[in-house]
Design a protein around this motif. Structure first.
Motif, short mmCIF file in Angstrom:
data_model
loop_
_atom_site.label_atom_id
_atom_site.label_comp_id
_atom_site.label_asym_id
_atom_site.label_seq_id
_atom_site.Cartn_x
_atom_site.Cartn_y
_atom_site.Cartn_z
N ALA A 22 -24.63 -24.82 -11.80
CA ALA A 22 -24.98 -25.51 -13.37
C ALA A 22 -24.37 -24.52 -14.28
O ALA A 22 -23.76 -25.07 -15.14
N ARG A 23 -24.18 -23.37 -13.93
CA ARG A 23 -23.50 -22.40 -14.89
C ARG A 23 -21.85 -22.61 -15.05
O ARG A 23 -21.33 -22.06 -15.76
N HIS A 24 -21.51 -23.16 -14.09
CA HIS A 24 -19.92 -23.65 -13.95
C HIS A 24 -19.60 -25.00 -14.57
O HIS A 24 -18.62 -25.38 -14.42
N LYS A 25 -20.54 -25.69 -14.69
CA LYS A 25 -20.18 -27.22 -15.08
C LYS A 25 -19.32 -27.27 -16.41
O LYS A 25 -18.64 -28.06 -16.63
N VAL A 30 -14.07 -28.22 -18.83
CA VAL A 30 -13.03 -27.80 -19.84
C VAL A 30 -11.67 -27.98 -19.05
O VAL A 30 -10.62 -28.40 -19.23
N LEU A 31 -11.99 -27.27 -17.64
CA LEU A 31 -10.54 -27.54 -16.85
C LEU A 31 -10.08 -28.72 -16.47
O LEU A 31 -8.96 -29.11 -16.40
N ALA A 32 -11.22 -29.53 -16.06
CA ALA A 32 -10.73 -31.11 -15.59
C ALA A 32 -9.95 -31.69 -17.04
O ALA A 32 -8.87 -32.47 -16.63
N GLY A 33 -10.38 -31.35 -18.07
CA GLY A 33 -9.74 -31.93 -19.36
C GLY A 33 -8.30 -31.39 -19.42
O GLY A 33 -7.25 -32.14 -19.78
N LEU A 34 -8.21 -30.11 -19.17
CA LEU A 34 -6.74 -29.26 -19.20
C LEU A 34 -5.92 -29.99 -18.31
O LEU A 34 -4.56 -30.12 -18.51
N LEU A 35 -6.66 -30.31 -16.98
CA LEU A 35 -5.55 -30.83 -16.07
C LEU A 35 -5.20 -32.07 -16.20
O LEU A 35 -4.08 -32.52 -16.05
N VAL A 36 -5.90 -32.87 -16.88
CA VAL A 36 -5.52 -34.29 -17.35
C VAL A 36 -4.36 -34.12 -18.15
O VAL A 36 -3.28 -34.76 -18.16
N ILE A 37 -4.66 -33.27 -19.43
CA ILE A 37 -3.62 -33.19 -20.26
C ILE A 37 -2.13 -32.58 -19.73
O ILE A 37 -0.85 -33.29 -19.85
N LEU A 132 -11.66 -12.42 -15.53
CA LEU A 132 -11.21 -11.11 -16.55
C LEU A 132 -12.20 -10.86 -17.53
O LEU A 132 -12.11 -10.09 -18.54
N GLY A 133 -13.14 -11.94 -17.66
CA GLY A 133 -14.22 -11.88 -18.80
C GLY A 133 -13.76 -12.47 -20.09
O GLY A 133 -14.61 -12.29 -21.41
N MET A 134 -12.64 -13.39 -20.25
CA MET A 134 -12.48 -14.01 -21.39
C MET A 134 -13.04 -15.32 -21.62
O MET A 134 -13.54 -15.81 -20.84
N ARG A 135 -13.11 -15.58 -22.79
CA ARG A 135 -14.01 -16.87 -23.42
C ARG A 135 -13.28 -18.00 -22.63
O ARG A 135 -12.26 -18.17 -22.47
N ARG A 136 -14.24 -19.03 -22.66
CA ARG A 136 -13.70 -20.55 -22.19
C ARG A 136 -12.63 -20.82 -23.00
O ARG A 136 -11.65 -21.44 -22.89
N THR A 137 -12.92 -20.43 -24.53
CA THR A 137 -11.80 -20.98 -25.50
C THR A 137 -10.44 -20.34 -25.43
O THR A 137 -9.41 -20.98 -25.29
N THR A 138 -10.39 -18.92 -25.24
CA THR A 138 -9.07 -18.10 -24.92
C THR A 138 -8.68 -18.70 -23.51
O THR A 138 -7.40 -18.47 -23.41
N SER A 139 -9.58 -18.78 -22.54
CA SER A 139 -8.97 -19.20 -21.28
C SER A 139 -8.06 -20.55 -21.33
O SER A 139 -7.32 -20.80 -20.84
N ALA A 140 -8.63 -21.39 -22.17
CA ALA A 140 -8.01 -22.75 -22.23
C ALA A 140 -6.75 -22.85 -22.89
O ALA A 140 -5.65 -23.46 -22.62
N ILE A 141 -7.06 -22.00 -24.30
CA ILE A 141 -5.60 -21.61 -24.76
C ILE A 141 -4.31 -21.20 -23.81
O ILE A 141 -3.37 -21.41 -24.18
N THR A 142 -4.88 -20.21 -22.89
CA THR A 142 -3.95 -19.82 -22.15
C THR A 142 -3.27 -20.82 -21.23
O THR A 142 -1.99 -20.78 -21.01
N VAL A 143 -4.19 -21.70 -20.80
CA VAL A 143 -3.64 -22.74 -19.97
C VAL A 143 -2.87 -23.65 -20.64
O VAL A 143 -1.58 -24.15 -19.99
N VAL A 144 -3.13 -24.15 -21.86
CA VAL A 144 -2.20 -24.81 -22.65
C VAL A 144 -0.92 -24.11 -22.98
O VAL A 144 0.08 -24.89 -22.69
N LEU A 145 -0.95 -22.95 -23.37
CA LEU A 145 0.26 -22.41 -23.67
C LEU A 145 1.27 -22.21 -22.19
O LEU A 145 2.58 -22.46 -22.26
N PHE A 146 0.70 -22.14 -21.35
CA PHE A 146 1.62 -22.01 -19.87
C PHE A 146 1.86 -23.34 -19.56
O PHE A 146 3.03 -23.63 -19.02
N GLY A 147 1.06 -24.45 -19.78
CA GLY A 147 1.13 -25.94 -19.31
C GLY A 147 2.00 -26.77 -19.88
O GLY A 147 2.76 -27.63 -19.51
N LEU A 148 1.96 -26.41 -21.38
CA LEU A 148 2.37 -27.56 -22.38
C LEU A 148 3.84 -26.81 -23.20
O LEU A 148 4.43 -27.75 -23.91
#
Length: 615
Positions: A22-25, A30-37, A132-148
């Motif tokens: 439940a705590r990871h859903k 968020v990760l599923a949306g990032l992978l689609v994009i 590493l204790g980063m927020r979901r928002t900054t974690s998502a930004i990291t993935v976007v920077l890397f992937g896009l």
């Protein structure tokens, strides 16, 4: 048991299994949306862009094809250039998906595998940020920077060993930051790091960083975690009586001689006593094992204890158990990695080519002609790095600045060092591979996301209260609670206003490119117009495609007296893009074939077919 993170330290608490998912859903959504994009952006026009810009792509795909269809490790005799595990993974993907029988151009098999690796890298990078204790928002930004980012989109698509090694480096870092306390995390990190090295040897530079992260995220001794010391203590035996002292909860066995079932010596009954009464005597021609067991019951009990716990036969495990936890985990990490990496020299030794392998590695790392230093404007390194920055200045430059700032953060310092270390290699002036920047991209993205996440914490009023006395006068007068958020928001808006339109424009242009058309046309022309026995000099982009058509392609880098006994006269056609004078100077047979050839057809982008006339 479940481990909750607080910075780098961990605390073990009981959590119901249902709440674990439940705590990871939210993160999973968020990760599923990032992978689609990222997946859609990377898959769009995957074969058409980039065009055929570096024939290393074709080389790795040709080697993978040879593993699947020729059952050899390369399409020509194996030479010690890179460890072979990288294209072995491409071959496995091609075999599982029947790729080489499914696509028009063989290089597309490799690019499809790179697409899968890109998604895997996004998953690993997101998980790493969260650990590493980063927020979901900054974690998502990291993935976007890397992937896009345009730079990422360019290099993630190309078939390279660096893409493969980068994924395994990220996997090693994710394993090293695992909240689990056992040796398994160190063993897994060592295995992933070793696979990264055997995929591309430049991953060696990042091994100290992986070890550093493992050290940081391994708790000190204590805390009730079960480890090697507890296991070793549970298996100790007493030398005087042969009675085994062990923890019933860990090993679940009883002390011999107490009447527990299954612990008696040979020839004993269920209660552990010697068989009596109606038992038949052993025949005279057979040894009396029951009598022997009765005479040596203590020795047999001790032997059974040693066999049940083989670690007690050697002093190593006991000594290892007395070491600090962090040292033990580093030793497990190093031992696992060394054992797996040792398979490469063992392979060379089995072939009788170990000296050749060492000579090649020495050449790769120390004596190969360098590309010059990044600080020299006239060097090849400077020209290549300038091309990277021209394609996408925001990711690399912002990542470099953020990495300098993160040197002040204990939590993220190893990742800043990982990026700066790779930049330092450019300054040193060694040989610079075309795909080198691939390994820098995830750390540049993580540095930016990590800096934003860290700076966001400055908004905490308690942070200002604790540090007000050490701040400059103008900062001590600051009363607003949103200092960090304000800085991050302003910088983010500025970068978004400048970078996002440029990124969108580049990605839109690239989506309509058709860089594969010339090679597809050339392969089709060769199938219809070249006789089966004619020798066609090609690069590795075309080698597999012509080989699948039953033709006789000859890789230009393997034109030698064995493959072309009559020199240029052994070549009937040349299907190549223009070669530099320096390349032709080192290939006299190809140079002679060019001199005695006529243009037959131009397929565009410099790719032509020439027929050798012999005149």
């Amino acid at each position: 048991m479940q481990s909750l993170e607080s910075g780098i330290g961990t605390a073990r608490v009981e959590i119901p299994r249902a709440s674990r998912f439940a705590r990871h859903k939210v993160s999973a959504a968020v990760l599923a949306g990032l992978l689609v994009i990222v997946g859609l952006a990377t898959a769009w026009n995957l074969e058409g862009w980039p065009g055929r810009v570096d024939d290393d792509e074709g080389t790795y795909v040709a080697q993978a094809w040879a593993i699947v269809h020729q059952h050899t490790i390369t399409h020509y005799s194996y030479w010690y250039d890179h460890p072979p595990l990288g294209w072995v993974q491409i071959a496995l993907f091609g075999w599982l998906t029947d790729g080489f029988n499914r696509v028009a151009a063989a290089v597309f098999v490799g690019r499809q595998f790179m697409w899968c690796l890109t998604l895997a890298a996004c998953v690993l990078l997101y998980v790493l940020c969260r650990r590493l204790g980063m927020r979901r928002t900054t974690s998502a930004i990291t993935v976007v920077l890397f992937g896009l980012s345009p730079l990422g989109q360019f290099f993630h698509r190309l078939v390279s060993l660096d893409n493969i090694a980068t994924v395994w480096v990220l996997a090693a870092l994710v394993a090293a930051t695992s909240p689990r306390r056992g040796w398994g995390r160190a063993c897994l990190a060592g295995a992933c790091a070793a696979i990264a090295v055997l995929s591309k040897e430049t991953a060696l530079f990042l091994l100290p960083v992986i070890a550093w992260v493992l050290w940081q995220h391994t708790g000190a001794d204590g805390g009730g975690a079960v480890d090697g010391a507890a296991v070793a203590a549970a298996g100790r035996t007493t030398s005087a009586t042969g009675a085994r002292v062990q923890d019933d909860a860990d090993l679940g066995a009883a002390v011999p001689g107490t009447g527990a079932s299954g612990t008696g010596g040979l020839g004993t009954g269920d209660a552990g006593t010697p068989a009596e009464g109606g038992a038949e005597a052993a025949p005279v021609w057979m040894p009396d094992f029951r009598a022997f067991a009765g005479q040596h019951s203590a020795e047999i009990a001790r032997l059974r204890g040693l066999l049940r716990n083989p670690g007690t036969l050697l002093p190593g495990p006991a000594t290892l158990g007395r070491l600090p936890r962090r040292v033990r985990h580093l030793l497990v990490f190093a031992a696992t990695g060394c054992v797996i990496v040792a398979l490469y020299p063992i392979y060379a030794l089995q072939r009788g080519q170990l000296p050749l392998m060492w000579d090649t590695l020495w050449w790769q790392f120390f004596t190969r002609p360098g590309s010059g230093s990044l600080l020299d404007p006239n060097s090849g390194t400077y020209a290549v790095a300038r091309g990277w920055v021209s394609s996408d200045p925001w990711l690399l430059i912002a990542g470099f600045v953020a990495a300098l700032a993160l040197l002040l953060s204990r939590r993220l310092r190893p990742f800043a060092v990982a990026l700066l270390l790779q930049i330092l290699v450019l300054v040193k002036g060694g040989y610079l591979p075309f795909f080198y920047v691939t390994g820098m991209l995830p750390f540049a993205a993580l540095a930016i996301g990590g800096a934003a996440d860290t700076l966001w914490d400055v908004a905490d009023p308690d942070w200002l209260a604790r540090r007000r006395g050490s701040l400059p006068a103008f900062a001590r007068r600051w009363r607003g609670p949103y200092l960090g958020q304000g800085i991050v928001a302003v910088v983010a808006l500025l970068l978004a206003a400048i970078a996002v339109p440029s990124w969108v424009s580049q990605l839109n242009t690239n989506s309509t490119a058709n860089g594969d058309a010339p090679y597809l046309a050339a392969a089709s022309w060769a199938e219809k117009n070249v006789a089966k026995g004619d020798t066609v000099a090609v690069d590795d982009y075309l080698w597999v495609d012509l080989k699948r058509q039953g033709l006789n392609p000859l890789w230009i880098w393997k034109i030698d007296p064995q493959t072309a006994p009559d020199g240029w006269k052994s070549i009937d056609y040349i299907i190549l893009q223009p070669q530099s004078p320096g390349t032709l100077a080192g290939m006299p047979a190809l140079q002679g074939a060019y001199a005695h050839s006529v243009l037959v057809k131009d397929f565009g982008n410099g790719l032509t077919v020439r027929r050798v006339t012999g005149g």
